[in-house]
Write a protein that holds these residues in place. Structure first.
Motif, PDB file in Angstrom:
ATOM      1  N   SER A   1      76.080  39.917  49.597  1.00  0.00           N
ATOM      2  CA  SER A   1      75.816  39.372  48.260  1.00  0.00           C
ATOM      3  C   SER A   1      76.308  37.943  48.122  1.00  0.00           C
ATOM      4  O   SER A   1      77.381  37.586  48.598  1.00  0.00           O
ATOM      5  N   ASP A   2      75.518  37.148  47.451  1.00  0.00           N
ATOM      6  CA  ASP A   2      75.903  35.780  47.123  1.00  0.00           C
ATOM      7  C   ASP A   2      77.054  35.820  46.126  1.00  0.00           C
ATOM      8  O   ASP A   2      77.151  36.741  45.309  1.00  0.00           O
ATOM      9  N   THR A   3      77.930  34.845  46.178  1.00  0.00           N
ATOM     10  CA  THR A   3      79.110  34.842  45.308  1.00  0.00           C
ATOM     11  C   THR A   3      78.768  34.722  43.831  1.00  0.00           C
ATOM     12  O   THR A   3      79.628  34.935  42.985  1.00  0.00           O
ATOM     13  N   GLY A   4      77.541  34.415  43.481  1.00  0.00           N
ATOM     14  CA  GLY A   4      77.127  34.355  42.082  1.00  0.00           C
ATOM     15  C   GLY A   4      76.875  35.720  41.465  1.00  0.00           C
ATOM     16  O   GLY A   4      76.686  35.839  40.256  1.00  0.00           O
ATOM     17  N   TRP A   5      76.870  36.773  42.257  1.00  0.00           N
ATOM     18  CA  TRP A   5      76.615  38.124  41.772  1.00  0.00           C
ATOM     19  C   TRP A   5      77.923  38.882  41.577  1.00  0.00           C
ATOM     20  O   TRP A   5      78.861  38.731  42.354  1.00  0.00           O
ATOM     21  N   ALA A   6      77.965  39.742  40.581  1.00  0.00           N
ATOM     22  CA  ALA A   6      79.144  40.586  40.353  1.00  0.00           C
ATOM     23  C   ALA A   6      79.405  41.461  41.577  1.00  0.00           C
ATOM     24  O   ALA A   6      80.547  41.736  41.925  1.00  0.00           O
ATOM     25  N   LYS A   7      78.342  41.859  42.264  1.00  0.00           N
ATOM     26  CA  LYS A   7      78.485  42.697  43.465  1.00  0.00           C
ATOM     27  C   LYS A   7      79.349  42.031  44.522  1.00  0.00           C
ATOM     28  O   LYS A   7      80.035  42.699  45.285  1.00  0.00           O
TER      29      LYS A   7
ATOM     30  N   MET B   1      75.867  32.174  55.257  1.00  0.00           N
ATOM     31  CA  MET B   1      74.454  32.362  55.538  1.00  0.00           C
ATOM     32  C   MET B   1      73.657  31.872  54.328  1.00  0.00           C
ATOM     33  O   MET B   1      73.440  32.620  53.382  1.00  0.00           O
ATOM     34  N   PRO B   2      73.226  30.610  54.330  1.00  0.00           N
ATOM     35  CA  PRO B   2      72.519  30.055  53.170  1.00  0.00           C
ATOM     36  C   PRO B   2      71.233  30.800  52.805  1.00  0.00           C
ATOM     37  O   PRO B   2      70.864  30.873  51.653  1.00  0.00           O
ATOM     38  N   LEU B   3      70.555  31.352  53.788  1.00  0.00           N
ATOM     39  CA  LEU B   3      69.336  32.129  53.569  1.00  0.00           C
ATOM     40  C   LEU B   3      69.485  33.503  54.198  1.00  0.00           C
ATOM     41  O   LEU B   3      70.108  33.643  55.240  1.00  0.00           O
ATOM     42  N   PHE B   4      68.878  34.490  53.573  1.00  0.00           N
ATOM     43  CA  PHE B   4      68.889  35.837  54.140  1.00  0.00           C
ATOM     44  C   PHE B   4      67.893  35.854  55.293  1.00  0.00           C
ATOM     45  O   PHE B   4      66.684  35.721  55.093  1.00  0.00           O
TER      46      PHE B   4
END
Length: 124
Positions: free
Chosen positions: A16-22, A43-46
């Motif tokens: 998960s990107d750090t912008g998500w609560a997850k 990892m800038p892109l999945f």
């Protein structure tokens, strides 16, 4: 403890990107409460090939990604990789279709455990 199935000997990777609560509860709070190691990958892109190589190369025991990520991974065919340490996979958010559960299990030998979390229960 139950959903992530973590212990102090585990290594948890949450894509998960750090912008998500997850990211907060899947990459920091939950693993550390269980005493598990947290794996971090810039990892800038999945990219499914990077995910496959990373899960093969490092002793990651628990992997979490969004349902869309699992859909992309099974299309990439993860059976080409050898996952020596991976034993538990989790996802949450929108529902994951049964075909992806089945394909992931066939390709990796590991089940995906789906959860319904706090970010999905918030009402505005």
């Amino acid at each position: 403890r139950r959903w992530l199935d973590l212990s102090p000997s585990d290594v948890m990777w949450n894509s998960s990107d750090t912008g998500w609560a997850k990211s907060a509860y899947g990459s920091v709070f939950s693993p550390w409460i269980c005493g598990a190691c947290v794996f971090i990958h810039s990892m800038p892109l999945f990219q499914p090939e990077i995910i496959g190589e990373t899960l093969s190369k490092y002793p990651i025991t628990t992997f979490c990604t969004a349902p869309t990520g699992f859909r992309m991974l099974v299309q990439h065919d993860m059976s080409r990789y050898k996952f020596r340490s991976l034993k538990h996979c989790v996802t949450g958010g929108e529902a994951l279709n049964p075909e992806v559960f089945s394909q992931w299990k066939t390709q990796t030998g590991v089940y995906i455990h789906e959860g319904y979390g706090q970010s999905e229960t918030v009402r505005l």
